[in-house]
Write an enzyme that holds these catalytic residues in place. Structure first.
Site, PDB file in Angstrom:
ATOM      1  N   ALA A 210      -9.441   6.222   3.200  1.00 45.25           N
ATOM      2  CA  ALA A 210      -9.287   7.046   4.403  1.00 45.25           C
ATOM      3  C   ALA A 210     -10.512   7.904   4.643  1.00 45.25           C
ATOM      4  O   ALA A 210     -11.247   8.213   3.713  1.00 45.25           O
ATOM      5  CB  ALA A 210      -8.058   7.936   4.266  1.00 45.25           C
ATOM      6  N   GLY A 211     -10.719   8.263   5.905  1.00 41.95           N
ATOM      7  CA  GLY A 211     -11.723   9.259   6.252  1.00 41.95           C
ATOM      8  C   GLY A 211     -13.040   8.709   6.760  1.00 41.95           C
ATOM      9  O   GLY A 211     -13.946   9.458   7.101  1.00 41.95           O
TER      10      GLY A 211
ATOM     11  N   GLY B 241      -7.920   9.623   9.192  1.00 38.99           N
ATOM     12  CA  GLY B 241      -8.219   9.742  10.617  1.00 38.99           C
ATOM     13  C   GLY B 241      -9.240  10.809  10.955  1.00 38.99           C
ATOM     14  O   GLY B 241      -9.545  11.031  12.119  1.00 38.99           O
TER      15      GLY B 241
ATOM     16  N   ASN C 165      -8.979   2.018   9.829  1.00 40.33           N
ATOM     17  CA  ASN C 165      -8.126   1.734  10.987  1.00 40.33           C
ATOM     18  C   ASN C 165      -8.669   2.453  12.219  1.00 40.33           C
ATOM     19  O   ASN C 165      -9.284   1.852  13.084  1.00 40.33           O
ATOM     20  CB  ASN C 165      -6.675   2.143  10.703  1.00 40.33           C
ATOM     21  CG  ASN C 165      -5.717   1.647  11.772  1.00 40.33           C
ATOM     22  OD1 ASN C 165      -6.108   1.233  12.859  1.00 40.33           O
ATOM     23  ND2 ASN C 165      -4.448   1.659  11.494  1.00 40.33           N
ATOM     24  N   THR C 166      -8.499   3.783  12.229  1.00 44.51           N
ATOM     25  CA  THR C 166      -8.858   4.549  13.429  1.00 44.51           C
ATOM     26  C   THR C 166     -10.306   4.330  13.856  1.00 44.51           C
ATOM     27  O   THR C 166     -10.593   4.259  15.050  1.00 44.51           O
ATOM     28  CB  THR C 166      -8.639   6.046  13.165  1.00 44.51           C
ATOM     29  OG1 THR C 166      -7.418   6.204  12.455  1.00 44.51           O
ATOM     30  CG2 THR C 166      -8.555   6.826  14.462  1.00 44.51           C
TER      31      THR C 166
ATOM     32  N   LYS D   2       0.878  -1.165   0.000  1.00 41.98           N
ATOM     33  CA  LYS D   2       0.000   0.000   0.000  1.00 41.98           C
ATOM     34  C   LYS D   2       0.914   1.212   0.000  1.00 41.98           C
ATOM     35  O   LYS D   2       1.681   1.423   0.945  1.00 41.98           O
ATOM     36  CB  LYS D   2      -0.905   0.004   1.228  1.00 41.98           C
ATOM     37  CG  LYS D   2      -1.866   1.176   1.210  1.00 41.98           C
ATOM     38  CD  LYS D   2      -2.592   1.360   2.517  1.00 41.98           C
ATOM     39  CE  LYS D   2      -2.934   2.831   2.656  1.00 41.98           C
ATOM     40  NZ  LYS D   2      -3.409   3.150   4.019  1.00 41.98           N
TER      41      LYS D   2
END
Lengths: 325, 257
Positions: free
Chosen positions: B184-185, B157, B206-207, B96
Site C-alpha cells: 500500500a501507499g 491510497g 490499485n488506486t 490477502k
C-alpha cells in the site's frame, strides 16, 4: 405505427416522448409498482456531463451536453435548474479536488468568499471549490411523473398488466436491469440513496463532497428536502440500504454541514443501475425489437440521446445503428 | 520470477480491481500491465447479491489468478468469514488478509492480523497478510504460517510513496528468503521502482492505476518501472558519495586553477 414500449423508467418515457413526437401510436408497459419500480426513481437528477467526465468516457460529455435543453423543452417551465454544480472537499482532502480538476473541464476555482456568495449555508466551511456553471439539475420523480402525465394527455396508454405484442409493429425494450442475465454483458451496479429533510440548511444547487473513499452528492429538492447519494456497488441486489452505506451517507452529510445532524431521515432506497462493461448505453435493433439499455448512472443525462436514437431506428433502419458511441 | 506458495509468476505487479472508470477499462489495464494476479474485494461487492454476480464473472474472464482480499474487515471473525466466502466464490486457497485497526488511516490491526493468519493457515489457506514494516509482527506472521509478507510503504491510497526506507531495507535484510510484496501507499511509478530497488519481490497497486487520468497507460508505466527497479537491484547500483567523482581520468590535466 403502433409501438409498444416496455419499461416506464427514464429510458422508456424519453423514448415514448420522442416516438410520439414523430407520430407513433405508443403503448407503455409499466412496472406493477409504477414509476417506483425503475432505477431512475432513485436517481440524483444531476445533468452534470462535465463532472461525470471525471470517470466517464468522452461520449458521456458530448451526448450529455444537450440533456438540459431536452428536459427543458419536454417539461413545464422551471423544472430544470440551470445554476451549476459545486464541488468541495475537506481541507485535508484538498488533493481530491486537484485530482477532480485535472480530470474535468468547464469549471472555475472558487475561494471562500465566492463559495459563500453562491451557497451562503456553506460560508466558512470550505476554502476552495470547483464551480461547474453550465451544469443543471432536476427532480427526477417530478420529471418522470410530469413526463408520464404529458404522454397520457397525448394519447399514450400505460398498462401494468400483460400485453399481447402481436398487435404492434415495433417493440422498444427499456426494461433495464430486469434484463440482467438475458442480455449478454449486462450487469447491475447497485446504488443506494437517502432523503433528508431539514429547514436549517438551504442549498440551491447540487453539491459534491469529494472524499477518497466516500464521495457523496447532495441535491436540494426544495421544501427542505435533500437527496443524498449514491453508492456504486458491483451487485444486482436491489434490497434495502446497508447499515454501512447509511453510516457513510450520514457522516458525509454531517461533514458537509453539521445541521444535517438534526435533519429527519425521511426515506432510504436502493436501485440497480443496468450497465455494460464500458458503462456506456447501447441502442440496437433486431427485427421488430429495439433495445435501449445500459444507461448506468447516466439515465437523465443520456436518455435524451438514446431516445432520439431509438426513434431514428424506429423510423429509419439505416440511421442511428449501434450504440451511443 | 517470484514464487508465491509454490506458484511461479510472470509479473512482479499485482493489480487491485476497485474503482476503475468501468470494467472495460479495468480489463484493458490488466492486459496492458501484463500482471497475472488481480486482487478482488469481497466485502462490498457481494453485499447480499447473487453469489459472485456479473462483476466477479468479468474478473474470472480476465484469465489471471485471483487473490481475493478481506478489505474493509475490522475484526478477526469478520476477516475469517470473508476469507471462507472468498474460497467458495473463487475456488482458491489464496487470501490477502486485511484486518483494519484504524478507521481513518486503515492501518492494520497487527494483533488481529496475526490471530486471523493463524486461524486461516490452520484451515489450509495460503495467507498474504497486509502488514506494517514492523519486524516483530513479521516474525509472528511467519510463525503463524504465512509464507509471504505484504508490508505497506505508506497508508492505503495515500500515494505518498515509501515513507520509511531504512525500515523496508531492514525487512528485506531480515527475511532474505521470504517473498516480500509492498502492498500500500504507492502513488507513482518512481515509488514502485524505488521499493523494487530495495530488493522487494513485487508491488501491489490499485488506486495509483485506477485513479489515474489514463489507467491503461498508467498500468503500463508501473509495469515498466517495477521491472526496471528489479533489474537494477540485481545489476548492483552505485552507492552515493559525498562529492563528485569524474568518470574520466584527470591525470595529465592541469589541477591548479
Amino acid at each position: 405505427m403502433r409501438v409498444l414500449i416496455k419499461g416506464a423508467g427514464v429510458a422508456g418515457l424519453t423514448a415514448a416522448h420522442e416516438l410520439v413526437a414523430r407520430g407513433a401510436e405508443v403503448t407503455v408497459a409499466e412496472h406493477s409498482r409504477g414509476l417506483a419500480g425503475a432505477a431512475s426513481w432513485y436517481a440524483g437528477g444531476m445533468l452534470a456531463p462535465w463532472c461525470e467526465r471525471e470517470s466517464a468516457e468522452e461520449v458521456v460529455l458530448t451526448y450529455g451536453i444537450g440533456a438540459a435543453d431536452w428536459w427543458e423543452a419536454a417539461l413545464p417551465a422551471d423544472s430544470v435548474h440551470r445554476n451549476g454544480t459545486l464541488v468541495v472537499a475537506q481541507p485535508r482532502d484538498s488533493a481530491e479536488l486537484k485530482r477532480f480538476a485535472s480530470r474535468t473541464s468547464g469549471f472555475r476555482w472558487l475561494g471562500a468568499e465566492e463559495i459563500a456568495a453562491l451557497e451562503p449555508a456553506l460560508a466558512g466551511r470550505f476554502r476552495q471549490a470547483l464551480f461547474f456553471a453550465e451544469e443543471a439539475h432536476l427532480d427526477p420523480r417530478k420529471a418522470l411523473s410530469t413526463l408520464r402525465q404529458g404522454l397520457v394527455a397525448r394519447g399514450v396508454v400505460f398498462r401494468a398488466s400483460e400485453i399481447d405484442e402481436g398487435g404492434f409493429a415495433l417493440t422498444v425494450d427499456c426494461t433495464g436491469a430486469a434484463r440482467i442475465g438475458e442480455v449478454e454483458g449486462l450487469r447491475g451496479v447497485r446504488g443506494e440513496m437517502i432523503y433528508l429533510q431539514t429547514h436549517e440548511v438551504t442549498l440551491s444547487r447540487p453539491v459534491r463532497l469529494l472524499h477518497p473513499r466516500i464521495p457523496l452528492y447532495t441535491v436540494p429538492r426544495g421544501g427542505g428536502l435533500f437527496m443524498c447519494g449514491a453508492t456504486m456497488i458491483e451487485s444486482d441486489d436491489g434490497g434495502p440500504i446497508t447499515a454501512r452505506s447509511l453510516m457513510d451517507f450520514l457522516n458525509t452529510a454531517y461533514a458537509l454541514h453539521p445541521a444535517f445532524a438534526e435533519a429527519r431521515l425521511v426515506e432510504t432506497g436502493a436501485g440497480v443501475r443496468p450497465a455494460f462493461a464500458d458503462n456506456l448505453p447501447r441502442v440496437s435493433r433486431r427485427e421488430n425489437t429495439i433495445s435501449v439499455n445500459g444507461l448506468y448512472r447516466h439515465g437523465f443525462l443520456l436518455s435524451p440521446a438514446t431516445a432520439r436514437q431509438a426513434a431514428a431506428l424506429a423510423f429509419d433502419e439505416q440511421s442511428g445503428r449501434g450504440h451511443v458511441r | 520470477m517470484p514464487v508465491f506458495y509454490g506458484s511461479e509468476l510472470r509479473s512482479r505487479l499485482l493489480l487491485g480491481t476497485a474503482r476503475y472508470p468501468s470494467p472495460a477499462v479495468l480489463a484493458e489495464a490488466v492486459r496492458r500491465s501484463g500482471t497475472d494476479i488481480v486482487t478482488v474485494s469481497l466485502r462490498r461487492e457481494t453485499a447480499g447479491g447473487r453469489q459472485g454476480g456479473a462483476f466477479f464473472e468479468l474478473i474470472r474472464e480476465l484469465g489471471v489468478r485471483v487473490l481475493p482480499n478481506t478489505a474493509g474487515c475490522h475484526s478477526v471473525s469478520e476477516a475469517v468469514l470473508t476469507a471462507k466466502m472468498a474460497r467458495e466464490i473463487f475456488a482458491t486457497d489464496w487470501i490477502k488478509l486485511e484486518v483494519i485497526g484504524h478507521h481513518e488511516t486503515l492501518q492494520p490491526d497487527v494483533f488481529g492480523l496475526v490471530e486471523a493468519a493463524r486461524i486461516l493457515a490452520g484451515e489450509g489457506f495460503e495467507v498474504f497478510p497486509y502488514t506494517t514494516d514492523d519486524l516483530v509482527v513479521a516474525e509472528r506472521l511467519l510463525e503463524a504460517g504465512c509464507k509471504v509478507l505484504m508490508p505497506w510503504c505508506a497508508p492505503i491510497g495515500s500515494a505518498m510513496g515509501p515513507q520509511n526506507v531504512p525500515s523496508l531495507r531492514a525487512m528485506r535484510a531480515e527475511f532474505p528468503d521470504v517473498p516480500l510484496i509492498v502492498d500500500a501507499g504507492i502513488g507513482r511509478p518512481s515509488h514502485a521502482a524505488a521499493v523494487m530497488e530495495l530488493g522487494y519481490d513485487a508491488v501491489l497497486l490499485n488506486t495509483a492505476v485506477a485513479g489515474a487520468g489514463e489507467p491503461v497507460a498508467m498500468a503500463e508505466a508501473f509495469a515498466k518501472a517495477i521491472a526496471a527497479g528489479h533489474i537494477a537491484y540485481h545489476a548492483g547500483m552505485l552507492e552515493p558519495r559525498d562529492m563528485a567523482v569524474p568518470s574520466t581520468p584527470v591525470i595529465g590535466k592541469a589541477v591548479f586553477s
